[in-house]
Design a protein around this motif. Structure first.
Motif: not given
Length: 101
Positions: A7-11, A41-50
């Motif tokens: 949740a904190n990876i994408i600024v 990590e960026i890939k999973k963060a984007v998939e999780l958030m959006f």
């Protein structure tokens, strides 16, 4: 991976004319991410958030600009930029629907 870290990876999303053109033509979105974030990590963060499916991720380490105020020199922080390409049929909306109502 830890969901709190994801949740904190994408600024923030990078909003510019170049980013808007890439989003329209190539289904590729631009984000500022943590300096120590990795591609998976960026890939999973984007998939999780959006709630989208990510096809690929490219990252760039950006150097902070040199600044000057009078005789004093300084430097802005270095940061990392991520170009995230989405699978066909997926799109990210940054709240345009709510603003139009």
């Amino acid at each position: 991976m830890n969901t709190e870290r994801l949740a904190n990876i994408i600024v923030a999303p990078r909003v510019s004319e170049k980013a808007a053109t890439r989003a329209d033509l190539e289904n590729q979105h631009v984000f500022s991410v943590l300096k120590n974030a990795t591609k998976p990590e960026i890939k999973k963060a984007v998939e999780l958030m959006f709630d989208v499916k990510v096809k690929s991720v490219k990252v760039i380490n950006m150097q902070g600009k040199l600044t000057r105020i009078g005789r004093t020199f300084g430097k802005r922080k270095d940061w990392k930029k991520a170009y995230v390409r989405l699978e066909e049929g997926f799109d990210i909306n940054y709240g345009e629907e709510e603003a139009g109502k």
